[in-house]
Structures are given as structure tokens and as C-alpha cells.
Design a protein around this motif. Structure first.
Motif, PDB file in Angstrom:
ATOM      1  N   UNK A   1     -39.723  14.664  41.800  1.00 60.37           N
ATOM      2  CA  UNK A   1     -38.481  13.925  40.914  1.00 60.37           C
ATOM      3  C   UNK A   1     -37.727  12.996  41.697  1.00 60.37           C
ATOM      4  N   UNK A   2     -37.022  13.012  42.492  1.00 60.22           N
ATOM      5  CA  UNK A   2     -36.628  11.937  42.908  1.00 60.22           C
ATOM      6  C   UNK A   2     -37.404  11.010  44.463  1.00 60.22           C
ATOM      7  N   UNK A   3     -38.826  11.204  44.187  1.00 66.32           N
ATOM      8  CA  UNK A   3     -39.687  10.419  45.493  1.00 66.32           C
ATOM      9  C   UNK A   3     -40.069   9.295  44.614  1.00 66.32           C
ATOM     10  N   UNK A   4     -40.236   8.910  43.324  1.00 62.23           N
ATOM     11  CA  UNK A   4     -40.383   7.784  43.129  1.00 62.23           C
ATOM     12  C   UNK A   4     -39.014   7.146  43.002  1.00 62.23           C
ATOM     13  N   UNK A   5     -37.974   6.992  43.390  1.00 65.29           N
ATOM     14  CA  UNK A   5     -36.565   6.192  43.542  1.00 65.29           C
ATOM     15  C   UNK A   5     -36.347   6.148  45.515  1.00 65.29           C
ATOM     16  N   UNK A   6     -36.851   7.469  45.680  1.00 70.20           N
ATOM     17  CA  UNK A   6     -37.015   6.994  47.041  1.00 70.20           C
ATOM     18  C   UNK A   6     -37.600   6.377  47.685  1.00 70.20           C
ATOM     19  N   UNK A   7     -38.985   6.317  46.896  1.00 68.17           N
ATOM     20  CA  UNK A   7     -39.920   5.239  47.587  1.00 68.17           C
ATOM     21  C   UNK A   7     -39.771   3.943  47.374  1.00 68.17           C
ATOM     22  N   UNK A   8     -38.798   3.757  45.847  1.00 70.49           N
ATOM     23  CA  UNK A   8     -38.586   1.970  45.425  1.00 70.49           C
ATOM     24  C   UNK A   8     -37.049   1.929  46.575  1.00 70.49           C
ATOM     25  N   UNK A   9     -36.320   2.730  46.690  1.00 67.77           N
ATOM     26  CA  UNK A   9     -35.266   3.096  47.596  1.00 67.77           C
ATOM     27  C   UNK A   9     -35.720   1.906  49.043  1.00 67.77           C
ATOM     28  N   UNK A  10     -37.065   2.821  49.529  1.00 67.86           N
ATOM     29  CA  UNK A  10     -37.124   2.162  50.636  1.00 67.86           C
ATOM     30  C   UNK A  10     -37.443   1.330  51.226  1.00 67.86           C
ATOM     31  N   UNK A  11     -38.860   0.824  49.886  1.00 71.84           N
ATOM     32  CA  UNK A  11     -39.314  -0.338  50.434  1.00 71.84           C
ATOM     33  C   UNK A  11     -38.081  -1.289  49.612  1.00 71.84           C
ATOM     34  N   UNK A  12     -36.855  -1.081  49.025  1.00 74.52           N
ATOM     35  CA  UNK A  12     -36.450  -2.500  48.679  1.00 74.52           C
ATOM     36  C   UNK A  12     -35.081  -2.600  50.297  1.00 74.52           C
ATOM     37  N   UNK A  13     -34.988  -1.173  50.656  1.00 80.09           N
ATOM     38  CA  UNK A  13     -33.922  -0.902  51.931  1.00 80.09           C
ATOM     39  C   UNK A  13     -32.626  -1.121  51.354  1.00 80.09           C
ATOM     40  N   UNK A  14     -32.714  -0.309  50.372  1.00 80.84           N
ATOM     41  CA  UNK A  14     -31.539  -0.165  49.387  1.00 80.84           C
ATOM     42  C   UNK A  14     -31.518   0.115  48.300  1.00 80.84           C
ATOM     43  N   UNK A  15     -30.276   0.782  47.683  1.00 84.62           N
ATOM     44  CA  UNK A  15     -29.912   1.754  46.412  1.00 84.62           C
ATOM     45  C   UNK A  15     -30.678   0.631  45.236  1.00 84.62           C
ATOM     46  N   UNK A  16     -31.582   1.298  44.603  1.00 86.64           N
ATOM     47  CA  UNK A  16     -31.599   0.178  43.417  1.00 86.64           C
ATOM     48  C   UNK A  16     -31.402   0.650  41.960  1.00 86.64           C
ATOM     49  N   UNK A  17     -30.601  -0.526  41.342  1.00 82.60           N
ATOM     50  CA  UNK A  17     -29.823   0.480  40.120  1.00 82.60           C
ATOM     51  C   UNK A  17     -28.049   1.095  40.264  1.00 82.60           C
ATOM     52  N   UNK A  18     -27.639   0.978  41.460  1.00 84.27           N
ATOM     53  CA  UNK A  18     -26.163   0.908  41.938  1.00 84.27           C
ATOM     54  C   UNK A  18     -25.763   2.160  42.040  1.00 84.27           C
ATOM     55  N   UNK A  19     -24.770   2.309  41.987  1.00 82.04           N
ATOM     56  CA  UNK A  19     -23.617   3.974  41.145  1.00 82.04           C
ATOM     57  C   UNK A  19     -24.594   4.365  40.357  1.00 82.04           C
ATOM     58  N   UNK A  20     -25.115   4.132  39.421  1.00 86.44           N
ATOM     59  CA  UNK A  20     -25.366   4.672  38.629  1.00 86.44           C
ATOM     60  C   UNK A  20     -26.809   5.042  38.792  1.00 86.44           C
TER      61      UNK A  20
END
Length: 288
Positions: A1-20
């Protein structure tokens, strides 16, 4: 479940979507992580009950569902409390591409929270795993000693030396059949002990790095916690999560046989007793 967020964050080199989205990522991680640790303890309990009491120790469907429910309810308190900011909170960790609970804030509330989650999510499952498997080990050793004493009384050591089957007494033939079954049971017991060491080793590899880093962050020298050092726990936990399905399920012949019948598109070809008997009968027919 976390993998899509991890890949997106790693590509953007930041937490996409902020605190939420940081909270969402950490909630998924906390729920699955603590739930996985509790599942290890539940598996240890199930193995202990099944092996130590083979006649009446096997869990029925209702008991199994209740155990699964308790296992995942166990993960809710320390998943929701930081997520709702009631106690503790979730923050970015490591290379700022993943999120976990806060163990770096220098205050008493954080230290108490880290101590509580350390006991709840690490110490208690570890203690339960050790208790159930140590009891199982003692049961196996006691059973093995009993069989050795029985073998001495029945003089089973001489069985292999007697080659004249027609001259064997009925007692000896019965003893042979009995000990064939007994040795198969012992083999099953030792296979269970081997599974314990695998479970215990994977549990240590998955959650000990998190425990060490969190305790250092709360009580030790925070200068040791570089971004690389704080990413090690996440890497270890995700690596073990890839190995868990193989250790707990896919390596089990019965599980593969069920997958073969219910999920045929996986292409699993598991040999069953029926398959073996059919192949033997075909071979016998061809030879005759």
C-alpha cells in the motif's frame, strides 16, 4: 500500500502532499508494521497449540478469526494516536521520502511515547514469541526423551539387524510401524522448530533497527542519527516484508496446493498425494 507513495516521493525527492500524505503514509506503515509483529506472536501461539495438543489444540474457524481480529486491533492504538495527534505525531524520516512516528523531539512526552510503543510493538510480541516457542521446544524434547525410553524398553535397536521378516514377532512388527509414525511426527516437530528460528530471525531483522534508532533518538546521542542511519530501519522492515510471504505461506506445500486450485493463473504445479499416486500407478501399468 505504501509503495506508490514511496516511489512518488522518491521521484520528487520530497513528501508529496505535505503533512496530510505524510500522515497517511505513516498510518499505513504503523498499522501493517505493528500488525505484522503481532501476527508473528499469533503464529507462534497457533503452532504451540497445534503441536502440543494435536487432538484438541487446533484452532477452529471462529477462534482463528478472533485471533486475527485481536492481532490487528493490537496495532490500532499506536497507529491512530499519532495520526490524530492525540499522543505523539508522524514526521518525515531519513531522506525525507518516508514518514514515521516522531522520536527526535527533545521532551518528556516524546520519550514516554517512544518507551510505550517500544514495549507495545516490540517487547510484548518478542516475549510472546519466545514463551510459546520455548514451551513448544520443551514439549518436543520431553516427547523425544519419552520415545527414546520407549525404544529402549522395546529393544528397537535390534530391529534393523533382523532381516528375516517372517521370523519377526507380531510385537516387533507393530513396534516398527509405530516408530515409523513416531519418527515422522518428530520430523514434523523439528520442522516447526526450524520455522521458529526463521520467524524469530526475521522479526529481529525487521524491528530491532527501528527499536535501536528510536531509543537513540529519544534517549541517546542524536548526532549519530544521520539521514542514512535513520533510513536503515525502513529498508530492513520493507526487505523483511518481502520475505515474510515466502516464509509463512508460499513455502508451505498445502498453501501452494490451495493456490494451484484457486488461483490457477499463477501457474503453480504442486505435487499432491493424489498426483504422486496417479504417477506411480501409471508407471506400474506401463512396466507391466
Amino acid at each position: 500500500v505504501e509503495m506508490p507513495l514511496l516511489l512518488l516521493n522518491s521521484y520528487q525527492q520530497r513528501i508529496v502532499g505535505g503533512d496530510t500524505w505524510c500522515n497517511i503514509y505513516a498510518i499505513f506503515g504503523s498499522f501493517s508494521g505493528i500488525g505484522g509483529a503481532a501476527t508473528n506472536a499469533a503464529i507462534a501461539y497457533d503452532r504451540f497449540k497445534t503441536i502440543s495438543s494435536p487432538l484438541d489444540g487446533k484452532l477452529n474457524k471462529g477462534q482463528a478469526l478472533a485471533l486475527v481480529l485481536v492481532t490487528w486491533l493490537w496495532s490500532l492504538p499506536f497507529t491512530l494516536l499519532p495520526g490524530l495527534k492525540v499522543w505523539g505525531r508522524y514526521i518525515p524520516e531519513g531522506f525525507l521520502t518516508t514518514c514515521s512516528f516522531d522520536f527526535l523531539t527533545d521532551d518528556d512526552d516524546t520519550r514516554v511515547f517512544v518507551t510505550a510503543i517500544f514495549i507495545w510493538a516490540y517487547c510484548i510480541p518478542m516475549i510472546l514469541i519466545c514463551i510459546f516457542y520455548s514451551k513448544l521446544y520443551k514439549h518436543v524434547r520431553a516427547h523425544e526423551n519419552m520415545l527414546k525410553e520407549q525404544a529402549k524398553r522395546m529393544n528397537v535397536q535390534s530391529l534393523s539387524a533382523n532381516k528375516d521378516d517372517n521370523a519377526q514377532s507380531a510385537e516387533i512388527r507393530i513396534a516398527k510401524a509405530a516408530f515409523t509414525v513416531i519418527f515422522k511426527l518428530l520430523f514434523k516437530y523439528f520442522e516447526t522448530l526450524k520455522k521458529f528460528f526463521q520467524i524469530f530471525f526475521l522479526f529481529i531483522c525487521a524491528w530491532t533497527p527501528y527499536a535501536i534508532v528510536a531509543l537513540i533518538g529519544a534517549f541517546g546521542d542524536r548526532k549519530l542519527l544521520t539521514p542514512l542511519a535513520t533510513m536503515i530501519p525502513a529498508v530492513c522492515a520493507k526487505t523483511v516484508s518481502c520475505l515474510d510471504p515466502w516464509v509463512y505461506a508460499i513455502s508451505h506445500p498445502r498453501y501452494r496446493a490451495v493456490l494451484q486450485t484457486r488461483v490457477k493463473w499463477l501457474g503453480i504445479r504442486e505435487e499432491t498425494k493424489e498426483t504422486n499416486s496417479e504417477s506411480k500407478s501409471v508407471t506400474t501399468t506401463s512396466e507391466t
